[in-house]
Design an enzyme around this catalytic site. Structure first.
Site, PDB file in Angstrom:
ATOM      1  N   LEU A  22       6.211  12.678   4.240  1.00  0.00           N
ATOM      2  CA  LEU A  22       6.314  12.927   2.883  1.00  0.00           C
ATOM      3  C   LEU A  22       5.713  11.659   2.306  1.00  0.00           C
ATOM      4  O   LEU A  22       5.526  11.551   0.899  1.00  0.00           O
ATOM      5  CB  LEU A  22       7.617  13.252   2.419  1.00  0.00           C
ATOM      6  CG  LEU A  22       7.836  14.838   2.937  1.00  0.00           C
ATOM      7  CD1 LEU A  22       9.253  15.045   2.544  1.00  0.00           C
ATOM      8  CD2 LEU A  22       7.090  15.851   2.254  1.00  0.00           C
ATOM      9  N   ARG A  23       5.405  10.607   2.944  1.00  0.00           N
ATOM     10  CA  ARG A  23       4.800   9.399   2.370  1.00  0.00           C
ATOM     11  C   ARG A  23       3.593   9.707   1.322  1.00  0.00           C
ATOM     12  O   ARG A  23       3.509   9.105   0.216  1.00  0.00           O
ATOM     13  CB  ARG A  23       4.500   8.426   3.113  1.00  0.00           C
ATOM     14  CG  ARG A  23       5.610   7.529   3.508  1.00  0.00           C
ATOM     15  CD  ARG A  23       5.530   6.267   4.165  1.00  0.00           C
ATOM     16  NE  ARG A  23       6.686   5.604   4.667  1.00  0.00           N
ATOM     17  CZ  ARG A  23       6.948   5.710   6.158  1.00  0.00           C
ATOM     18  NH1 ARG A  23       5.821   6.065   6.952  1.00  0.00           N
ATOM     19  NH2 ARG A  23       8.151   5.105   6.563  1.00  0.00           N
ATOM     20  N   GLY A  24       2.836  10.436   1.738  1.00  0.00           N
ATOM     21  CA  GLY A  24       1.448  10.684   1.326  1.00  0.00           C
ATOM     22  C   GLY A  24       1.696  11.427  -0.086  1.00  0.00           C
ATOM     23  O   GLY A  24       1.297  10.950  -1.286  1.00  0.00           O
TER      24      GLY A  24
END
Length: 353
Positions: free
Chosen positions: A291-293
């Site tokens: 979920l970093r993006g």
């Protein structure tokens, strides 16, 4: 013998090429400015051909930054009012209500050499002092010096993987922990991590690439007129740095003020629920792991809106940053060539337009 002391006033500070005088490379400049506005974006990785002004631009952005208020004689550049940016000793003094002397200093810009050892990066504990005097004597490393500043690693793709891991862990958590001989020391290490490299010398591992908030790709300028302009700018600066600095002083100050205003505005910037869902849809469509993006794109879009003096994120804000935030997260196979951002752009247009 009579010694005469002659007071010669000269510029002792090494002149730095002004950020506003750099021609082209808008993508790299935008990524650096957004990271300065909101360091939680997670740094930037700049990959490009040799001789395209990567190091020059990064050093120039550090010179743009305003001075910060730090606790006097503190090796960690501790803040006097934010507990997240304080060393243990300063925190204890604040809790006890002691008066803490503060000074203003330039935002630190620390260069990490390729040959640095882990001890030099993290810091070491003086065991002899600990045994003889019974005190935790910590010798701060580069992470301590970089707290609240910029840590620059040139040729990051040639740095030892375990050192890159340490840097990325500290940049993500904002703390550095040193464990030596049964003694544990923890200190704040919140910095903007900037890495640069030449893809010809090898790529970073995908899991390390993913830890950088943004990825800017730099290409050599092909337009002959623009190349002449760049060469002229550099020659003028080399011949008379002070004249070049004076010429750009007004633009530099305007950009400084704009960055400061954006830093103050960013807490009040909002992003609609619908836009957030679409950002996550783009990430899902591109098959981005983790979920970093999503998180980085949200933060970067807010920083871009604040930079443009708006409190609500628009589709244009998201479009300006989404390629920077996602292009390096698409790669699944280390043998596959890096996506240039065209794929991100086409999926963005499909979902948002």
């Amino acid at each position: 013998i009579i010694f005469m002391v002659v007071d010669v006033k000269q510029e002792t500070k090494r002149p730095i090429f002004p950020f506003t005088a750099i021609i082209g490379q808008e993508e790299m400049k935008l990524a650096l400015i957004l990271n300065v506005i909101d360091p939680r974006i997670g740094g930037v990785m700049i990959m490009g051909d040799r001789g395209t002004g990567k190091s020059t631009t990064i050093r120039a952005v550090a010179d743009l930054l305003p001075e910060i208020k730090v606790v006097a004689n503190d090796p960690f550049n501790s803040s006097s009012d934010d507990f997240e940016l304080m060393s243990e000793s300063v925190k204890n003094s604040v809790i006890q209500g002691q008066q803490i002397p503060t000074i203003y200093k330039k935002v630190p810009m620390i260069d990490l050499p390729l040959g640095a050892t882990e001890d030099r990066v993290c810091g070491t504990i003086d065991i002899e002092k600990a045994l003889t005097e019974g005190v935790k004597a910590f010798e701060p490393g580069l992470l301590a010096k970089a707290n609240r500043g910029i840590l620059y690693v040139d040729e990051v793709n040639l740095l030892d993987d375990h050192l890159v891991d340490i840097l990325l862990d500290s940049a993500a958590s904002g703390w550095n922990t040193v464990e030596r001989e049964g003694i544990s020391i923890k200190h704040p290490a919140r910095f903007v991590l900037v890495g640069s490299g030449n893809p010809e010398e090898g790529e970073l591992r995908p899991q390390l690439l993913d830890r950088f908030g943004m990825h800017a790709e730099i290409r050599t300028v092909r337009d002959p007129e623009l190349r002449v302009k760049v060469v002229e700018q550099r020659s003028n600066f080399d011949q008379d740095p002070q004249a070049c600095l004076i010429e750009n002083a007004e633009k530099q100050q305007a950009l400084k003020d704009k960055i400061l205003a954006a830093q103050k505005l960013i807490p009040s910037v909002t992003i609609d629920y619908e836009a957030r869902v679409k950002i996550s849809k783009v990430c899902g469509e591109l098959d981005v792991d983790g979920l970093r993006g999503d998180i980085v794109t949200n933060r970067a879009a807010k920083a871009y809106a604040a930079y443009n003096e708006r409190t609500n994120v628009t589709t244009d804000d998201i479009e300006a940053v989404i390629t920077l935030c996602l292009r390096h997260r698409l790669r699944k196979d280390p043998l596959e060539a890096m996506d240039s951002g065209n794929k991100v752009q086409s999926v963005f247009e499909e979902i948002f337009k």
